[in-house]
Design a protein around this motif. Structure first.
Motif, PDB file in Angstrom:
ATOM      1  N   ALA A   1       5.935 -82.124  -5.854  1.00 14.70           N
ATOM      2  CA  ALA A   1       6.762 -80.913  -5.931  1.00 14.70           C
ATOM      3  C   ALA A   1       6.278 -80.026  -7.071  1.00 14.70           C
ATOM      4  CB  ALA A   1       8.232 -81.276  -6.117  1.00 14.70           C
ATOM      5  N   TYR A   2       5.959 -80.636  -8.219  1.00 16.45           N
ATOM      6  CA  TYR A   2       5.446 -79.844  -9.329  1.00 16.45           C
ATOM      7  C   TYR A   2       4.094 -79.228  -8.991  1.00 16.45           C
ATOM      8  CZ  TYR A   2       3.701 -78.111 -13.686  1.00 16.45           C
ATOM      9  OH  TYR A   2       3.193 -77.257 -14.641  1.00 16.45           O
TER      10      TYR A   2
ATOM     11  N   CYS B   1      13.237 -82.276 -10.724  1.00 16.58           N
ATOM     12  CA  CYS B   1      13.290 -82.106  -9.280  1.00 16.58           C
ATOM     13  C   CYS B   1      14.505 -82.890  -8.769  1.00 16.58           C
ATOM     14  CB  CYS B   1      11.997 -82.656  -8.669  1.00 16.58           C
ATOM     15  SG  CYS B   1      11.950 -82.729  -6.882  1.00 16.58           S
TER      16      CYS B   1
ATOM     17  N   LEU C   1       2.880 -78.440  -6.117  1.00 19.39           N
ATOM     18  CA  LEU C   1       3.087 -77.338  -5.162  1.00 19.39           C
ATOM     19  C   LEU C   1       3.681 -76.121  -5.864  1.00 19.39           C
ATOM     20  CD1 LEU C   1       4.418 -79.343  -2.097  1.00 19.39           C
ATOM     21  CD2 LEU C   1       2.337 -77.939  -2.140  1.00 19.39           C
ATOM     22  N   GLU C   2       4.709 -76.350  -6.682  1.00 17.70           N
ATOM     23  CA  GLU C   2       5.371 -75.263  -7.404  1.00 17.70           C
ATOM     24  C   GLU C   2       4.388 -74.530  -8.323  1.00 17.70           C
ATOM     25  OE1 GLU C   2       8.298 -75.392 -11.119  1.00 17.70           O
ATOM     26  OE2 GLU C   2       9.226 -76.172  -9.290  1.00 17.70           O
ATOM     27  N   ALA C   3       3.464 -75.267  -8.917  1.00 12.41           N
ATOM     28  CA  ALA C   3       2.478 -74.677  -9.833  1.00 12.41           C
ATOM     29  C   ALA C   3       1.312 -74.037  -9.085  1.00 12.41           C
ATOM     30  CB  ALA C   3       1.963 -75.748 -10.793  1.00 12.41           C
TER      31      ALA C   3
ATOM     32  N   THR D   1       9.991 -81.147 -16.808  1.00 13.18           N
ATOM     33  CA  THR D   1      10.403 -80.445 -15.594  1.00 13.18           C
ATOM     34  C   THR D   1      11.252 -81.392 -14.757  1.00 13.18           C
ATOM     35  OG1 THR D   1       9.604 -79.123 -13.715  1.00 13.18           O
ATOM     36  CG2 THR D   1       8.304 -81.057 -14.303  1.00 13.18           C
TER      37      THR D   1
END
Length: 150
Positions: free
Chosen positions: A47-48, A17, A50-52, A15
């Motif tokens: 960030a990952y 960012c 939070l995104e997940a 992934t």
């Protein structure tokens, strides 16, 4: 003298960012100061999360504590370059996760730096390690590095 191992490529990560550099990131040597790289690692991981839908900084019952970190530098980055932080999970334990991050400047195929963070997940109140819930394990497994071939 031992040879330094090669850095991973963009494709080795799961992934990404994007992070713009800022004028204040440069130091007197006209490159981004080393402490900023660790901030970018932290940004990529969180960030990952939070995104997940995993991280709830204010009300979550579990929090991750950094117990180990490391960075290897390949080349300098300077403002106004844009950095892409690429992320994967190198190891998924019962209550710990090793996040591996590569930092890529602009369109360069080669990492400018790479490193890792190890988080131990603990109960917010007691600060004792807790097993990662199933939905955490599923989301982290999605970005796990492939197992090495025998």
């Amino acid at each position: 003298m031992t040879r330094r191992s090669a850095f991973r490529t963009r494709d080795d990560y799961r992934t990404a960012c994007g992070i713009p550099t800022r004028w204040m990131d440069n130091d007197v040597y006209n490159h981004v100061n080393n402490v900023v790289y660790y901030s970018w690692f932290d940004t990529a991981v969180n960030a990952y999360l939070l995104e997940a839908g995993l991280l709830d900084p204010e009300h979550g019952t579990i929090i991750g504590l950094v117990v180990e970190s490391q960075c290897r530098y390949g080349r300098a980055i300077s403002f106004p370059e844009v950095v892409t932080a690429r992320l994967r999970v190198g190891h998924l334990g019962t209550s710990s996760v090793r996040y591996e991050i590569g930092l890529f400047a602009g369109d360069s195929p080669d990492a400018a730096a790479e490193g890792h963070f190890v988080h131990v997940y603990v109960d917010r109140t007691s600060r004792r390690p807790v097993a990662l819930p199933g939905h955490w394990r599923d989301a982290l497994a999605r970005i796990a590095a492939p197992s090495p071939s025998p």
